[in-house]
Scaffold this motif. Sequence first.
Motif, short mmCIF file in Angstrom:
data_model
loop_
_atom_site.label_atom_id
_atom_site.label_comp_id
_atom_site.label_asym_id
_atom_site.label_seq_id
_atom_site.Cartn_x
_atom_site.Cartn_y
_atom_site.Cartn_z
N SER A 38 -10.68 2.93 4.59
CA SER A 38 -9.43 3.49 5.10
C SER A 38 -9.81 4.71 5.96
O SER A 38 -10.97 5.12 5.98
CB SER A 38 -8.54 3.92 3.93
N PHE A 39 -8.85 5.29 6.64
CA PHE A 39 -9.10 6.46 7.49
C PHE A 39 -9.76 7.58 6.67
O PHE A 39 -10.77 8.15 7.06
CB PHE A 39 -7.77 6.93 8.08
N PHE A 40 -9.20 7.84 5.48
CA PHE A 40 -9.73 8.93 4.66
C PHE A 40 -11.04 8.57 4.01
O PHE A 40 -11.87 9.43 3.79
CB PHE A 40 -8.67 9.40 3.64
N GLU A 100 0.86 -1.19 0.00
CA GLU A 100 0.00 0.00 0.00
C GLU A 100 0.89 1.24 0.00
O GLU A 100 1.72 1.42 0.89
CB GLU A 100 -0.97 0.04 1.19
N LEU A 115 -4.77 4.50 -2.09
CA LEU A 115 -6.11 4.87 -1.60
C LEU A 115 -6.11 6.33 -1.13
O LEU A 115 -5.31 6.71 -0.28
CB LEU A 115 -6.50 3.96 -0.43
N PHE A 116 -6.99 7.08 -1.69
CA PHE A 116 -7.18 8.49 -1.31
C PHE A 116 -5.85 9.25 -1.23
O PHE A 116 -5.52 9.83 -0.20
CB PHE A 116 -7.97 8.58 0.01
N ASP A 167 4.63 4.92 4.07
CA ASP A 167 4.16 6.30 4.17
C ASP A 167 5.32 7.21 4.54
O ASP A 167 6.27 6.78 5.23
CB ASP A 167 3.03 6.44 5.20
N LEU A 168 5.19 8.46 4.11
CA LEU A 168 6.23 9.46 4.37
C LEU A 168 6.26 9.92 5.82
O LEU A 168 7.28 10.40 6.29
CB LEU A 168 5.89 10.72 3.56
N VAL A 169 5.12 9.82 6.51
CA VAL A 169 4.99 10.49 7.81
C VAL A 169 5.22 9.51 8.97
O VAL A 169 4.48 8.53 9.14
CB VAL A 169 3.59 11.16 7.93
N GLY A 193 -0.93 5.81 5.31
CA GLY A 193 -1.44 6.61 6.43
C GLY A 193 -1.34 5.84 7.74
O GLY A 193 -0.30 5.28 8.07
N GLY A 248 1.35 5.11 0.52
CA GLY A 248 0.67 6.17 1.28
C GLY A 248 -0.38 5.55 2.18
O GLY A 248 -1.56 5.90 2.13
N ARG A 254 2.37 8.56 11.43
CA ARG A 254 1.35 7.66 10.87
C ARG A 254 1.87 6.23 10.86
O ARG A 254 1.12 5.29 11.17
CB ARG A 254 0.98 8.11 9.44
N ALA A 301 8.91 5.72 4.46
CA ALA A 301 9.78 5.94 3.28
C ALA A 301 9.02 6.76 2.25
O ALA A 301 7.79 6.77 2.22
CB ALA A 301 10.18 4.60 2.66
N GLU A 302 9.79 7.39 1.41
CA GLU A 302 9.22 8.02 0.22
C GLU A 302 9.12 6.90 -0.80
O GLU A 302 10.05 6.11 -0.97
CB GLU A 302 10.16 9.15 -0.24
#
Length: 213
Positions: free
Chosen positions: A186-188, A43, A115-116, A68-70, A47, A45, A73, A94-95
């Motif tokens: 998903s969360f979004f 997956e 996703l989103f 995910d980048l963040v 989140g 991004g 999260r 990771a990016e």
Amino acid sequence: MSEMAASLPEGQQRFLDRQAERIRRLRETLVEIARVPETVTLEIGCGHGHYLTAYALQHPDKRCIGVDLVTKRILKACQKRDKRNLQNLHFLKAEIREFLKAWPEHLTLERVFILFPDPWPKKRHAKNRILQSSLLDALGQIAKEGTQLHFRTDHPENFAWGMEVIASHADWHIRDDIEWPFENPSFFQDLLGDYQSLTACFSPLETGESESQ
Ligand SMILES: C[S@@+](CC[C@H](N)C(=O)[O-])C[C@H]1O[C@@H](n2cnc3c(N)ncnc32)[C@H](O)[C@@H]1O
């Protein structure tokens, strides 16, 4: 040292060195996750990991990796995974393009979810959207015939963009006949209203076959 490397400004060289080190560490982690050849569900991004955690719970035989980048999260996603003691689920900060450069040869992409993704609604920011032809190229490097890509967004322009990017790529083909493989918000998805989904398949042979007919 080559002339080119010697002539790089110091800041740029430092950036490249750090990036190479991040990629090296990511590859090490991926090899630790799976030492023998395996197929992977990815997956991009992810989140807070809502979707992939539910997916991994329902598919205990699938090796699942969320990126995910963040950092925050990813930490939350890892908590979800640990609470359920899911051995087949991994979350990495990771990016995505760096992550794909780190991908070891013995792993094969079986399925990928986007996703989103951040919509970047302004036209002049379209280059920042995650789904780009170059991303499809990079995913194609680790895919096999039949690998599926699932894209979902609440943003109509981003959906149209995704359709166009995929439709104009030689190796990925939009497939209306494939059902969405697993439903869990998903969360979004929970936050947002309507959405549209598409599935594409990796099939580099399809193009060759149709060209030779
Ligand atoms: C709008 S959120 C959607 C999160 C999740 N897919 C969901 O549906 O709840 C988009 C996520 O993509 C991540 N992201 C954006 N660009 C990325 C990149 N280049 N590499 C990895 N993650 C990225 C962001 O950090 C963010 O968590």
